[in-house]
Motif scaffolding. Sequence first.
Motif, PDB file in Angstrom:
ATOM      1  N   THR A  97       0.867  -1.175   0.000  1.00 52.73           N
ATOM      2  CA  THR A  97       0.000   0.000   0.000  1.00 52.73           C
ATOM      3  C   THR A  97       0.901   1.222   0.000  1.00 52.73           C
ATOM      4  O   THR A  97       1.859   1.293   0.770  1.00 52.73           O
ATOM      5  CB  THR A  97      -0.909   0.020   1.237  1.00 52.73           C
ATOM      6  N   VAL A  98       0.608   2.194  -0.879  1.00 52.40           N
ATOM      7  CA  VAL A  98       1.517   3.324  -1.083  1.00 52.40           C
ATOM      8  C   VAL A  98       0.873   4.641  -0.662  1.00 52.40           C
ATOM      9  O   VAL A  98      -0.189   5.017  -1.166  1.00 52.40           O
ATOM     10  CB  VAL A  98       1.960   3.420  -2.555  1.00 52.40           C
ATOM     11  N   ALA A  99       1.535   5.329   0.259  1.00 52.00           N
ATOM     12  CA  ALA A  99       1.162   6.691   0.633  1.00 52.00           C
ATOM     13  C   ALA A  99       2.238   7.630   0.102  1.00 52.00           C
ATOM     14  O   ALA A  99       3.423   7.275   0.085  1.00 52.00           O
ATOM     15  CB  ALA A  99       1.055   6.827   2.148  1.00 52.00           C
ATOM     16  N   LYS A 123       1.536  20.655   2.275  1.00 52.48           N
ATOM     17  CA  LYS A 123       1.313  22.071   2.568  1.00 52.48           C
ATOM     18  C   LYS A 123      -0.006  22.286   3.309  1.00 52.48           C
ATOM     19  O   LYS A 123      -0.207  23.333   3.935  1.00 52.48           O
ATOM     20  CB  LYS A 123       1.314  22.888   1.275  1.00 52.48           C
ATOM     21  N   GLU A 124      -0.888  21.296   3.238  1.00 55.20           N
ATOM     22  CA  GLU A 124      -2.220  21.427   3.842  1.00 55.20           C
ATOM     23  C   GLU A 124      -2.514  20.379   4.907  1.00 55.20           C
ATOM     24  O   GLU A 124      -3.441  20.549   5.694  1.00 55.20           O
ATOM     25  CB  GLU A 124      -3.289  21.334   2.739  1.00 55.20           C
ATOM     26  N   GLN A 125      -1.775  19.287   4.918  1.00 57.82           N
ATOM     27  CA  GLN A 125      -2.043  18.185   5.840  1.00 57.82           C
ATOM     28  C   GLN A 125      -0.772  17.811   6.600  1.00 57.82           C
ATOM     29  O   GLN A 125       0.333  18.008   6.103  1.00 57.82           O
ATOM     30  CB  GLN A 125      -2.529  16.949   5.066  1.00 57.82           C
ATOM     31  N   ASP A 126      -0.962  17.253   7.798  1.00 63.30           N
ATOM     32  CA  ASP A 126       0.141  16.749   8.598  1.00 63.30           C
ATOM     33  C   ASP A 126       0.245  15.250   8.350  1.00 63.30           C
ATOM     34  O   ASP A 126      -0.577  14.470   8.835  1.00 63.30           O
ATOM     35  CB  ASP A 126      -0.119  17.033  10.083  1.00 63.30           C
ATOM     36  N   PHE A 127       1.260  14.846   7.584  1.00 62.59           N
ATOM     37  CA  PHE A 127       1.362  13.430   7.203  1.00 62.59           C
ATOM     38  C   PHE A 127       1.539  12.528   8.422  1.00 62.59           C
ATOM     39  O   PHE A 127       1.086  11.380   8.437  1.00 62.59           O
ATOM     40  CB  PHE A 127       2.491  13.209   6.199  1.00 62.59           C
ATOM     41  N   ALA A 128       2.167  13.055   9.477  1.00 64.05           N
ATOM     42  CA  ALA A 128       2.385  12.241  10.673  1.00 64.05           C
ATOM     43  C   ALA A 128       1.058  11.909  11.353  1.00 64.05           C
ATOM     44  O   ALA A 128       0.854  10.789  11.828  1.00 64.05           O
ATOM     45  CB  ALA A 128       3.315  12.967  11.641  1.00 64.05           C
ATOM     46  N   GLU A 129       0.162  12.859  11.389  1.00 64.18           N
ATOM     47  CA  GLU A 129      -1.165  12.618  11.984  1.00 64.18           C
ATOM     48  C   GLU A 129      -1.988  11.705  11.095  1.00 64.18           C
ATOM     49  O   GLU A 129      -2.699  10.813  11.581  1.00 64.18           O
ATOM     50  CB  GLU A 129      -1.893  13.946  12.209  1.00 64.18           C
ATOM     51  N   GLU A 130      -1.899  11.917   9.795  1.00 65.66           N
ATOM     52  CA  GLU A 130      -2.682  11.115   8.850  1.00 65.66           C
ATOM     53  C   GLU A 130      -2.258   9.645   8.880  1.00 65.66           C
ATOM     54  O   GLU A 130      -3.062   8.748   8.659  1.00 65.66           O
ATOM     55  CB  GLU A 130      -2.510  11.659   7.420  1.00 65.66           C
ATOM     56  N   LYS A 149       8.523  13.535  12.705  1.00 66.27           N
ATOM     57  CA  LYS A 149       7.231  13.141  12.145  1.00 66.27           C
ATOM     58  C   LYS A 149       7.308  11.760  11.503  1.00 66.27           C
ATOM     59  O   LYS A 149       6.361  10.968  11.593  1.00 66.27           O
ATOM     60  CB  LYS A 149       6.759  14.180  11.122  1.00 66.27           C
ATOM     61  N   ASN A 150       8.416  11.467  10.841  1.00 63.29           N
ATOM     62  CA  ASN A 150       8.572  10.144  10.251  1.00 63.29           C
ATOM     63  C   ASN A 150       8.508   9.056  11.316  1.00 63.29           C
ATOM     64  O   ASN A 150       7.855   8.014  11.135  1.00 63.29           O
ATOM     65  CB  ASN A 150       9.900  10.053   9.495  1.00 63.29           C
ATOM     66  N   MET A 151       9.165   9.272  12.436  1.00 65.46           N
ATOM     67  CA  MET A 151       9.157   8.284  13.508  1.00 65.46           C
ATOM     68  C   MET A 151       7.763   8.132  14.109  1.00 65.46           C
ATOM     69  O   MET A 151       7.361   7.047  14.523  1.00 65.46           O
ATOM     70  CB  MET A 151      10.184   8.663  14.572  1.00 65.46           C
TER      71      MET A 151
END
Length: 251
Positions: A97-99, A123-130, A149-151
């Motif tokens: 699965t690819v994000a 620019k609009e979303q926090d990838f760590a939260e998502e 955030k990656n961790m």
Amino acid sequence: EIADAGDTDRSVGEKVGALLVGGGYAEYVAVPEGQLLPIPEGFSFAETAAVIETACTVWSNIVMEVGLKKGETILIHGGGGGIGLMAIQIAKAIGATVAVTAGSAEKLEVCKKYGADILINYKEQDFAEELKNQCNVILDIIGGPYLKKNMFALAEGGRMVTIGLQGGNKAEINMGIMMMKGISLHGTTLRRRPVDVKAEIVRQTVENVWPMLEEGRVKHHIHEVLPLADASKALGFLEASSHTGTLVLEP
């Protein structure tokens, strides 16, 4: 085309691709034989140039380095670039699965076209939260500013491989999170690898990715082919990040 075969069994005039030590701003180049690749069936020189370094980079990192497997989730930063689009397709071919993250709706639409499942506009979303605790693998080109955030986004036993430092090379690391989650962090560059390692990367890439290219399961994405004399224009695209995929210079 091979102009001088040296002490190899290659033939003068044979058409090949090559993984170079550095940039390809030349009409002639000396290359170790182990870094030569066949032209994929039906591909032009420009199309071959567009996939060699991206394919070798992606395969060596997400497969050889961190062992992406079928059923896992991978986060690819810079999804709209040459490395990103190649990584999306190879990861999908593996069964992951690819994000992806990208900086515009247009780039995310291109990522979707090439198979990305989860689209995040950084620019609009926090990838760590998502993606909290969801990612088994992260392919990172940003470096320092994204480490925390990656961790956060990595799952138990997650693996992150950093191949670029677009955001900077320094970060503070929370060793407690790293230990509790069993996270492993990897850093690589293709350029520094010894000749024998590059030869093995090339061998595995030809064995595994070239069939995907020839069968159409993985495609190149060339933003534009430009004359070598217009190298500054190509670099301008890169600096502005206004391109998708790969730019090719043609002598």
